[in-house]
Design a protein around this motif. Structure first.
Motif, PDB file in Angstrom:
ATOM      1  N   MET A   1       3.463 -10.536   7.913  1.00 56.26           N
ATOM      2  CA  MET A   1       2.850  -9.326   7.326  1.00 56.26           C
ATOM      3  C   MET A   1       2.734  -9.496   5.813  1.00 56.26           C
ATOM      4  O   MET A   1       3.659  -9.983   5.178  1.00 56.26           O
ATOM      5  N   PRO A   2       1.605  -9.078   5.233  1.00 50.32           N
ATOM      6  CA  PRO A   2       1.475  -9.183   3.774  1.00 50.32           C
ATOM      7  C   PRO A   2       2.538  -8.338   3.066  1.00 50.32           C
ATOM      8  O   PRO A   2       3.097  -7.421   3.666  1.00 50.32           O
ATOM      9  N   ASN A   3       2.799  -8.695   1.822  1.00 57.05           N
ATOM     10  CA  ASN A   3       3.723  -7.910   0.998  1.00 57.05           C
ATOM     11  C   ASN A   3       3.000  -7.628  -0.313  1.00 57.05           C
ATOM     12  O   ASN A   3       2.964  -8.466  -1.202  1.00 57.05           O
ATOM     13  N   ILE A   4       2.373  -6.449  -0.390  1.00 54.42           N
ATOM     14  CA  ILE A   4       1.511  -6.141  -1.536  1.00 54.42           C
ATOM     15  C   ILE A   4       2.209  -5.149  -2.461  1.00 54.42           C
ATOM     16  O   ILE A   4       2.430  -3.997  -2.092  1.00 54.42           O
ATOM     17  N   ASP A   5       2.557  -5.625  -3.645  1.00 57.63           N
ATOM     18  CA  ASP A   5       3.152  -4.749  -4.659  1.00 57.63           C
ATOM     19  C   ASP A   5       2.107  -3.768  -5.164  1.00 57.63           C
ATOM     20  O   ASP A   5       0.915  -4.076  -5.162  1.00 57.63           O
ATOM     21  N   TYR A   6       2.580  -2.602  -5.653  1.00 57.38           N
ATOM     22  CA  TYR A   6       1.624  -1.726  -6.345  1.00 57.38           C
ATOM     23  C   TYR A   6       1.225  -2.364  -7.671  1.00 57.38           C
ATOM     24  O   TYR A   6       0.045  -2.414  -8.023  1.00 57.38           O
ATOM     25  N   PHE A 298       3.174   5.018   6.242  1.00 56.93           N
ATOM     26  CA  PHE A 298       2.435   4.131   7.146  1.00 56.93           C
ATOM     27  C   PHE A 298       2.028   2.854   6.426  1.00 56.93           C
ATOM     28  O   PHE A 298       2.199   1.745   6.943  1.00 56.93           O
ATOM     29  N   LEU A 299       1.506   3.006   5.199  1.00 55.87           N
ATOM     30  CA  LEU A 299       1.072   1.830   4.431  1.00 55.87           C
ATOM     31  C   LEU A 299       2.269   0.934   4.107  1.00 55.87           C
ATOM     32  O   LEU A 299       2.173  -0.288   4.154  1.00 55.87           O
ATOM     33  N   LEU A 300       3.401   1.570   3.811  1.00 54.81           N
ATOM     34  CA  LEU A 300       4.611   0.790   3.515  1.00 54.81           C
ATOM     35  C   LEU A 300       5.018  -0.045   4.740  1.00 54.81           C
ATOM     36  O   LEU A 300       5.418  -1.199   4.615  1.00 54.81           O
ATOM     37  N   SER A 301       4.841   0.570   5.923  1.00 53.74           N
ATOM     38  CA  SER A 301       5.179  -0.161   7.161  1.00 53.74           C
ATOM     39  C   SER A 301       4.224  -1.334   7.387  1.00 53.74           C
ATOM     40  O   SER A 301       4.499  -2.221   8.177  1.00 53.74           O
ATOM     41  N   LYS A 302       3.089  -1.326   6.701  1.00 58.32           N
ATOM     42  CA  LYS A 302       2.118  -2.440   6.776  1.00 58.32           C
ATOM     43  C   LYS A 302       2.274  -3.384   5.583  1.00 58.32           C
ATOM     44  O   LYS A 302       1.393  -4.223   5.320  1.00 58.32           O
ATOM     45  N   GLY A 303       3.355  -3.199   4.813  1.00 58.41           N
ATOM     46  CA  GLY A 303       3.608  -4.102   3.688  1.00 58.41           C
ATOM     47  C   GLY A 303       2.840  -3.754   2.426  1.00 58.41           C
ATOM     48  O   GLY A 303       2.663  -4.599   1.550  1.00 58.41           O
ATOM     49  N   ILE A 304       2.388  -2.489   2.315  1.00 52.58           N
ATOM     50  CA  ILE A 304       1.586  -2.089   1.146  1.00 52.58           C
ATOM     51  C   ILE A 304       2.332  -1.020   0.351  1.00 52.58           C
ATOM     52  O   ILE A 304       2.637   0.064   0.880  1.00 52.58           O
ATOM     53  N   LYS A 305       2.613  -1.329  -0.912  1.00 56.44           N
ATOM     54  CA  LYS A 305       3.276  -0.348  -1.765  1.00 56.44           C
ATOM     55  C   LYS A 305       2.229   0.459  -2.522  1.00 56.44           C
ATOM     56  O   LYS A 305       1.293  -0.102  -3.094  1.00 56.44           O
ATOM     57  N   THR A 306       2.404   1.775  -2.531  1.00 56.51           N
ATOM     58  CA  THR A 306       1.490   2.673  -3.248  1.00 56.51           C
ATOM     59  C   THR A 306       2.312   3.509  -4.225  1.00 56.51           C
ATOM     60  O   THR A 306       3.539   3.447  -4.208  1.00 56.51           O
ATOM     61  N   GLU A 307       1.619   4.273  -5.069  1.00 56.62           N
ATOM     62  CA  GLU A 307       2.314   5.166  -6.007  1.00 56.62           C
ATOM     63  C   GLU A 307       1.677   6.542  -5.931  1.00 56.62           C
ATOM     64  O   GLU A 307       0.588   6.708  -5.360  1.00 56.62           O
ATOM     65  N   ILE A 308       2.349   7.522  -6.538  1.00 58.39           N
ATOM     66  CA  ILE A 308       1.800   8.878  -6.609  1.00 58.39           C
ATOM     67  C   ILE A 308       1.704   9.270  -8.079  1.00 58.39           C
ATOM     68  O   ILE A 308       2.703   9.279  -8.791  1.00 58.39           O
ATOM     69  N   LEU A 347      -2.836   9.937  -3.736  1.00 52.76           N
ATOM     70  CA  LEU A 347      -2.140   8.667  -3.506  1.00 52.76           C
ATOM     71  C   LEU A 347      -2.900   7.556  -4.240  1.00 52.76           C
ATOM     72  O   LEU A 347      -4.120   7.449  -4.137  1.00 52.76           O
ATOM     73  N   SER A 348      -2.156   6.734  -4.988  1.00 50.93           N
ATOM     74  CA  SER A 348      -2.789   5.649  -5.754  1.00 50.93           C
ATOM     75  C   SER A 348      -2.684   4.344  -4.975  1.00 50.93           C
ATOM     76  O   SER A 348      -1.590   3.904  -4.632  1.00 50.93           O
ATOM     77  N   LEU A 349      -3.837   3.742  -4.713  1.00 47.75           N
ATOM     78  CA  LEU A 349      -3.861   2.450  -4.014  1.00 47.75           C
ATOM     79  C   LEU A 349      -3.770   1.314  -5.035  1.00 47.75           C
ATOM     80  O   LEU A 349      -4.224   1.460  -6.162  1.00 47.75           O
ATOM     81  N   PRO A 350      -3.202   0.174  -4.640  1.00 45.82           N
ATOM     82  CA  PRO A 350      -3.080  -0.962  -5.573  1.00 45.82           C
ATOM     83  C   PRO A 350      -4.443  -1.375  -6.129  1.00 45.82           C
ATOM     84  O   PRO A 350      -5.410  -1.510  -5.381  1.00 45.82           O
ATOM     85  N   ILE A 351      -4.509  -1.540  -7.450  1.00 45.53           N
ATOM     86  CA  ILE A 351      -5.773  -1.956  -8.089  1.00 45.53           C
ATOM     87  C   ILE A 351      -5.454  -2.656  -9.410  1.00 45.53           C
ATOM     88  O   ILE A 351      -5.757  -2.165 -10.482  1.00 45.53           O
ATOM     89  N   SER A 352      -4.833  -3.814  -9.293  1.00 42.69           N
ATOM     90  CA  SER A 352      -4.397  -4.531 -10.486  1.00 42.69           C
ATOM     91  C   SER A 352      -5.011  -5.926 -10.506  1.00 42.69           C
ATOM     92  O   SER A 352      -5.582  -6.375  -9.494  1.00 42.69           O
ATOM     93  N   THR A 353      -4.876  -6.611 -11.630  1.00 41.91           N
ATOM     94  CA  THR A 353      -5.381  -7.996 -11.692  1.00 41.91           C
ATOM     95  C   THR A 353      -4.596  -8.918 -10.762  1.00 41.91           C
ATOM     96  O   THR A 353      -5.072 -10.007 -10.450  1.00 41.91           O
ATOM     97  N   ILE A 354      -3.429  -8.469 -10.305  1.00 43.76           N
ATOM     98  CA  ILE A 354      -2.675  -9.313  -9.357  1.00 43.76           C
ATOM     99  C   ILE A 354      -3.240  -9.188  -7.944  1.00 43.76           C
ATOM    100  O   ILE A 354      -2.838  -9.929  -7.046  1.00 43.76           O
ATOM    101  N   HIS A 355      -4.157  -8.247  -7.724  1.00 41.99           N
ATOM    102  CA  HIS A 355      -4.703  -8.044  -6.371  1.00 41.99           C
ATOM    103  C   HIS A 355      -6.060  -8.718  -6.207  1.00 41.99           C
ATOM    104  O   HIS A 355      -6.862  -8.768  -7.138  1.00 41.99           O
ATOM    105  N   SER A 356      -6.289  -9.175  -4.989  1.00 45.31           N
ATOM    106  CA  SER A 356      -7.540  -9.870  -4.676  1.00 45.31           C
ATOM    107  C   SER A 356      -8.424  -8.969  -3.808  1.00 45.31           C
ATOM    108  O   SER A 356      -7.977  -7.943  -3.294  1.00 45.31           O
TER     109      SER A 356
END
Ligand SMILES: *Cc1c(COP(=O)(O)O)cnc(C)c1O
Length: 372
Positions: A1-6, A298-308, A347-356
């Motif tokens: 499973m991917p591990n995506i930091d916010y 739910f997103l965390l259970s899929k390996g996706i970290k989000t912020e508020i 809810l803020s979805l990951p959107i950084s230069t570290i993301h593809s």
């Protein structure tokens, strides 16, 4: 499973590492740390980036909001108009400067101050409007500037999330006093605290320049009771390096935002608004959902970290309520109902230069797969 930091500050700064190390060594060798060539050069370069007449480095974004209010020297207890949907720093700057925040609700599509609701809040005590270009979206400047002109109000722009964002081709931060934060996670981030102010009416330049250094133009001669709010040479040097890449950073975020826009199912989530008047910088990609907390889980259970951004509306903060109570001011729920609604569902979805783009495809797929 991917591990995506916010966000990941180590990854964010990795591309600049060797340049940072070089300049750090050079400055350590030089032995000059406060207000020097690096700060002056960064001020010049960032003013050029904004197409602003003047820019001054300061110690933080909060200071950049607070110092214009202090320098303008309004009577204590003046009223400053501010959006009810913002980060707490905006509100604190008004209170710290000795004034009363007067809240105006956001527009529920843009999440930004609703220009049409400003005028009804103006009284004879109103001295300024402090707007916030939140999430990297520019506020509706035409009607806001009209209200300012009509009522002779100063305008202070919170640009902590809007480095390079433009309204009808004009940079945020160039309509009045533009308060910038270079906190490490911002689109243009230092390696510590840093901020600065863009000055459109250059008659204020000298006073602000003195104000950041104990109100002093000449060493040990003090004209104002100012602050200590100086940008470090080392941070200015790091910022100059990153500034050269800021257009690329913004372009990357725009590409990811466009992809989210394309892939997210609008029947399942509320996507952020877009406008032909805006050049956005997508500091944050905010979506809204009725079941926000469950979606986040739910997103965390899929390996996706989000912020508020943010979980509690400023008017619901104990700090703000205490100040209002102490001063006998009234907090009217009608002034922050929409802000509360945004804070409840955003809810803020990951959107950084570290993301593809691949990350965004996976995230969008997971969001669309969420069954409330
Ligand atoms: C980050 C931020 C600030 C404060 O900046 P600091 O440099 O942390 O003082 C102010 N307003 C908004 C909207 C911010 O996001």
């Amino acid at each position: 499973m991917p591990n995506i930091d916010y966000e990941n500050l180590s990854g964010l700064n990795a591309p600049f590492r060797s340049e940072y190390e070089k300049v750090f060594s050079a400055l350590l060798e030089k032995g000059w740390f406060i207000l020097g060539e690096q700060v002056t050069s960064f001020e010049y370069e960032f003013a050029h980036f904004l197409n602003a007449p003047k820019f001054l480095g300061l110690a933080s974004g909060l200071d950049a909001l607070e110092i214009p209010l202090k320098v303008l020297d309004f009577p204590v207890g003046s009223e400053i108009i501010v959006p009810s949907n913002t980060y707490i720093a905006t509100i604190n700057s008004i209170i710290n400067a000795g004034h009363k925040p007067v809240f105006v609700e956001p527009n529920l599509q843009t999440y930004l101050i609703d220009a049409a609701r400003i005028e009804e809040k103006i009284t004879e005590k109103t001295k300024a409007i402090m707007i916030v270009h939140l999430y990297g979206k520019p506020c509706e400047m035409d009607p806001i500037m009209d209200v300012c002109a009509k009522h002779h109000l100063q305008i202070i722009e919170d640009c902590a999330q809007s480095h390079g964002a433009k309204y009808k081709g004009k940079s945020t931060g160039t309509f009045g006093f533009g308060a910038f934060s270079f906190y490490p996670t911002k689109n243009l981030g230092a390696l510590g605290d840093a901020g600065g102010i863009s000055i459109s009416d250059t008659s204020w330049y000298d006073k602000i320049k003195a104000w950041r250094n104990y109100g002093s133009h000449i060493k040990y001669k003090n004209d104002y009771v100012g602050d200590n709010s100086r940008l470090d040479e080392i941070q200015a040097a790091f910022l100059r390096i990153k500034l050269k890449a800021l257009d690329d950073i913004t372009a990357h975020k725009q590409k990811l935002a466009n992809l989210y826009d394309e892939l997210l199912d609008e029947n399942l989530v509320i996507k952020p608004a877009r406008s032909a008047d805006w050049e956005e910088v997508h500091h944050i990609y905010p979506i809204r959902h009725e079941q926000r907390d469950n979606l986040k889980e739910f997103l965390l259970s899929k390996g996706i970290k989000t912020e508020i951004h943010y979980p509690i509306a400023p008017c619901d903060q104990k700090s703000v309520q205490d100040v209002f109570n102490k001063n006998g001011w009234i907090l009217n729920e009608d002034d922050f109902r929409l802000a509360r609604e945004i804070h409840r569902s955003i809810l803020s979805l990951p959107i950084s230069t570290i993301h593809s783009e691949e990350d965004v495809r996976y995230i969008a797929e997971c969001v669309n797969a969420f069954k409330p």
